[in-house]
Design a protein around this motif. Structure first.
Motif, PDB file in Angstrom:
ATOM      1  N   LEU A 102      12.722   7.365  -1.384  1.00  0.00           N
ATOM      2  CA  LEU A 102      11.330   6.924  -1.658  1.00  0.00           C
ATOM      3  C   LEU A 102      10.473   6.728  -0.315  1.00  0.00           C
ATOM      4  O   LEU A 102       9.560   7.165  -0.226  1.00  0.00           O
ATOM      5  CB  LEU A 102      11.346   5.342  -2.056  1.00  0.00           C
ATOM      6  CG  LEU A 102      10.043   4.600  -2.567  1.00  0.00           C
ATOM      7  CD1 LEU A 102       9.323   5.569  -3.394  1.00  0.00           C
ATOM      8  CD2 LEU A 102      10.122   3.319  -3.217  1.00  0.00           C
ATOM      9  N   PHE A 103      11.440   6.359   0.844  1.00  0.00           N
ATOM     10  CA  PHE A 103      10.600   6.162   2.200  1.00  0.00           C
ATOM     11  C   PHE A 103      10.418   7.727   2.512  1.00  0.00           C
ATOM     12  O   PHE A 103       9.239   7.841   3.189  1.00  0.00           O
ATOM     13  CB  PHE A 103      11.491   5.593   3.162  1.00  0.00           C
ATOM     14  CG  PHE A 103      11.618   4.016   2.808  1.00  0.00           C
ATOM     15  CD1 PHE A 103      10.558   3.222   2.338  1.00  0.00           C
ATOM     16  CD2 PHE A 103      12.753   3.200   3.100  1.00  0.00           C
ATOM     17  CE1 PHE A 103      10.407   2.091   2.191  1.00  0.00           C
ATOM     18  CE2 PHE A 103      12.610   2.022   2.980  1.00  0.00           C
ATOM     19  CZ  PHE A 103      11.725   1.173   2.433  1.00  0.00           C
ATOM     20  N   ALA A 104      11.384   8.648   2.343  1.00  0.00           N
ATOM     21  CA  ALA A 104      11.093   9.967   2.766  1.00  0.00           C
ATOM     22  C   ALA A 104       9.780  10.769   1.959  1.00  0.00           C
ATOM     23  O   ALA A 104       8.901  11.283   2.889  1.00  0.00           O
ATOM     24  CB  ALA A 104      12.169  10.712   2.499  1.00  0.00           C
ATOM     25  N   ALA A 105       9.627  10.427   0.697  1.00  0.00           N
ATOM     26  CA  ALA A 105       8.436  10.688   0.121  1.00  0.00           C
ATOM     27  C   ALA A 105       7.129  10.196   0.574  1.00  0.00           C
ATOM     28  O   ALA A 105       6.230  10.738   0.575  1.00  0.00           O
ATOM     29  CB  ALA A 105       8.845  10.608  -1.485  1.00  0.00           C
ATOM     30  N   LEU A 106       7.132   8.743   0.919  1.00  0.00           N
ATOM     31  CA  LEU A 106       6.113   7.948   1.397  1.00  0.00           C
ATOM     32  C   LEU A 106       5.769   8.744   2.908  1.00  0.00           C
ATOM     33  O   LEU A 106       4.376   8.849   3.000  1.00  0.00           O
ATOM     34  CB  LEU A 106       6.452   6.573   1.367  1.00  0.00           C
ATOM     35  CG  LEU A 106       6.206   5.549   0.037  1.00  0.00           C
ATOM     36  CD1 LEU A 106       6.811   4.395   0.318  1.00  0.00           C
ATOM     37  CD2 LEU A 106       5.068   6.041  -0.538  1.00  0.00           C
ATOM     38  N   ASP A 107       6.693   8.839   3.646  1.00  0.00           N
ATOM     39  CA  ASP A 107       6.318   9.562   4.855  1.00  0.00           C
ATOM     40  C   ASP A 107       5.900  10.859   4.752  1.00  0.00           C
ATOM     41  O   ASP A 107       5.013  11.396   5.262  1.00  0.00           O
ATOM     42  CB  ASP A 107       7.865   9.705   5.819  1.00  0.00           C
ATOM     43  CG  ASP A 107       8.350   8.364   6.186  1.00  0.00           C
ATOM     44  OD1 ASP A 107       7.369   7.314   6.351  1.00  0.00           O
ATOM     45  OD2 ASP A 107       9.470   8.392   6.741  1.00  0.00           O
TER      46      ASP A 107
ATOM     47  N   LYS B 299      24.921   1.382  -2.948  1.00  0.00           N
ATOM     48  CA  LYS B 299      24.659   2.987  -2.127  1.00  0.00           C
ATOM     49  C   LYS B 299      23.358   3.399  -3.089  1.00  0.00           C
ATOM     50  O   LYS B 299      22.797   4.277  -2.294  1.00  0.00           O
ATOM     51  CB  LYS B 299      26.000   3.438  -2.277  1.00  0.00           C
ATOM     52  CG  LYS B 299      26.791   2.864  -1.329  1.00  0.00           C
ATOM     53  CD  LYS B 299      26.344   3.014   0.237  1.00  0.00           C
ATOM     54  CE  LYS B 299      27.317   2.301   1.135  1.00  0.00           C
ATOM     55  NZ  LYS B 299      26.871   2.219   2.204  1.00  0.00           N
ATOM     56  N   LEU B 300      23.564   3.215  -4.224  1.00  0.00           N
ATOM     57  CA  LEU B 300      22.643   4.060  -5.048  1.00  0.00           C
ATOM     58  C   LEU B 300      21.115   3.680  -5.013  1.00  0.00           C
ATOM     59  O   LEU B 300      20.364   4.167  -4.751  1.00  0.00           O
ATOM     60  CB  LEU B 300      22.945   3.891  -6.574  1.00  0.00           C
ATOM     61  CG  LEU B 300      22.154   4.794  -7.501  1.00  0.00           C
ATOM     62  CD1 LEU B 300      21.931   6.099  -7.453  1.00  0.00           C
ATOM     63  CD2 LEU B 300      22.186   4.097  -8.867  1.00  0.00           C
ATOM     64  N   GLN B 301      21.025   2.318  -4.638  1.00  0.00           N
ATOM     65  CA  GLN B 301      19.795   1.800  -4.389  1.00  0.00           C
ATOM     66  C   GLN B 301      19.436   2.209  -2.910  1.00  0.00           C
ATOM     67  O   GLN B 301      18.157   2.705  -2.517  1.00  0.00           O
ATOM     68  CB  GLN B 301      19.785   0.002  -4.305  1.00  0.00           C
ATOM     69  CG  GLN B 301      19.584  -0.420  -5.823  1.00  0.00           C
ATOM     70  CD  GLN B 301      19.959  -1.747  -5.782  1.00  0.00           C
ATOM     71  OE1 GLN B 301      19.914  -2.680  -4.912  1.00  0.00           O
ATOM     72  NE2 GLN B 301      19.611  -2.530  -7.160  1.00  0.00           N
ATOM     73  N   GLU B 302      20.269   2.270  -1.838  1.00  0.00           N
ATOM     74  CA  GLU B 302      20.060   2.648  -0.725  1.00  0.00           C
ATOM     75  C   GLU B 302      19.558   3.986  -0.470  1.00  0.00           C
ATOM     76  O   GLU B 302      18.584   4.385   0.123  1.00  0.00           O
ATOM     77  CB  GLU B 302      21.086   2.520   0.333  1.00  0.00           C
ATOM     78  CG  GLU B 302      21.106   2.709   1.654  1.00  0.00           C
ATOM     79  CD  GLU B 302      22.622   2.351   2.372  1.00  0.00           C
ATOM     80  OE1 GLU B 302      22.841   3.126   3.208  1.00  0.00           O
ATOM     81  OE2 GLU B 302      23.126   1.402   2.169  1.00  0.00           O
ATOM     82  N   ILE B 303      20.339   4.948  -1.314  1.00  0.00           N
ATOM     83  CA  ILE B 303      19.769   6.141  -1.478  1.00  0.00           C
ATOM     84  C   ILE B 303      18.224   6.448  -1.952  1.00  0.00           C
ATOM     85  O   ILE B 303      17.574   7.157  -1.657  1.00  0.00           O
ATOM     86  CB  ILE B 303      20.793   7.148  -2.253  1.00  0.00           C
ATOM     87  CG1 ILE B 303      22.255   7.165  -1.455  1.00  0.00           C
ATOM     88  CG2 ILE B 303      20.110   8.430  -2.589  1.00  0.00           C
ATOM     89  CD1 ILE B 303      23.253   7.528  -2.624  1.00  0.00           C
ATOM     90  N   LEU B 304      18.024   5.761  -2.927  1.00  0.00           N
ATOM     91  CA  LEU B 304      16.628   5.554  -3.727  1.00  0.00           C
ATOM     92  C   LEU B 304      15.621   5.277  -2.671  1.00  0.00           C
ATOM     93  O   LEU B 304      14.446   5.691  -2.730  1.00  0.00           O
ATOM     94  CB  LEU B 304      16.685   4.770  -4.961  1.00  0.00           C
ATOM     95  CG  LEU B 304      17.389   5.389  -6.084  1.00  0.00           C
ATOM     96  CD1 LEU B 304      17.605   4.401  -7.404  1.00  0.00           C
ATOM     97  CD2 LEU B 304      16.915   6.882  -6.405  1.00  0.00           C
ATOM     98  N   ARG B 305      16.103   4.246  -1.852  1.00  0.00           N
ATOM     99  CA  ARG B 305      15.170   3.609  -1.118  1.00  0.00           C
ATOM    100  C   ARG B 305      14.709   4.639   0.255  1.00  0.00           C
ATOM    101  O   ARG B 305      13.847   5.160   0.589  1.00  0.00           O
ATOM    102  CB  ARG B 305      15.592   2.500  -0.278  1.00  0.00           C
ATOM    103  CG  ARG B 305      15.156   1.128  -0.899  1.00  0.00           C
ATOM    104  CD  ARG B 305      15.691  -0.252   0.009  1.00  0.00           C
ATOM    105  NE  ARG B 305      16.144  -1.098  -0.814  1.00  0.00           N
ATOM    106  CZ  ARG B 305      17.339  -1.406  -1.013  1.00  0.00           C
ATOM    107  NH1 ARG B 305      18.161  -0.930  -0.140  1.00  0.00           N
ATOM    108  NH2 ARG B 305      17.836  -2.412  -1.825  1.00  0.00           N
TER     109      ARG B 305
END
Length: 173
Positions: free
Chosen positions: A138-143, A129-135
């Motif tokens: 990260l995707f939100a920051a990239l967007d 879950k922690l990795q999922e949240i970090l992804r």
């Protein structure tokens, strides 16, 4: 492996060697054991009425009682008996007790193993879950970076196009 009977015989042999002129009283002869009067009196006195001897056992409350305690606190109790009678009724089947303890210990160890496996499973789920949240972050920051970059590119393009159109109109005039 020595049995408990063997160990009793060995300990009584040792006792015979050390205490040559000393009588041996077996477990069934406890009433003959030499017990100092002071210790006997201490063991037979209660906390509530230290001047009275404990003579009764209340099974309802699992308490030793003197005659005063019986009258004051255990009059309504249905499972009162003389201590001497209660002791006679007690018989401990040591092999069965040992088996019960071992069974309970085995069940407790099994329970501990199951709980440890549950802890490991929870730890694994937590990491996923922690990795999922970090992804997601990260995707939100990239967007967000992509949108900002696209807007900046559009602004630069518009600025350059406007500038070129002005130059073209100036050169063509």
């Amino acid at each position: 492996m020595t049995t408990s009977v063997d160990s009793v015989h060995k300990s009584s042999d040792y006792h015979d060697q050390v205490f040559i002129n000393h009588l041996i009283y077996r477990r069934g002869e406890a009433n003959k054991w030499p017990l100092e009067k002071a210790i006997e009196e201490l063991l037979l006195k209660g906390d509530v009425h230290p001047d009275k001897k404990l003579k009764m056992f209340c099974q309802d409350h699992s308490q030793l009682c003197c005659s005063d305690c019986v009258l004051l606190n255990h009059r309504q109790c249905t499972n009162l008996a003389l201590i001497s009678e209660s002791v006679k009724k007690l018989s401990v089947d040591m092999p069965q007790l040992s088996n019960n303890i071992q069974t309970n210990l085995d069940e407790l160890n099994k329970f501990i193993r199951v709980q440890e496996a549950s802890i490991q499973s929870i730890e694994g789920s937590y990491c996923e879950k922690l990795q999922e949240i970090l992804r997601k972050k990260l995707f939100a920051a990239l967007d967000k970076l992509e949108n900002t970059t696209l807007k900046e590119l559009d602004r630069i393009r518009t600025t350059l196009q406007t500038s070129l159109k002005k130059m073209l109109t100036t050169v063509s005039d």
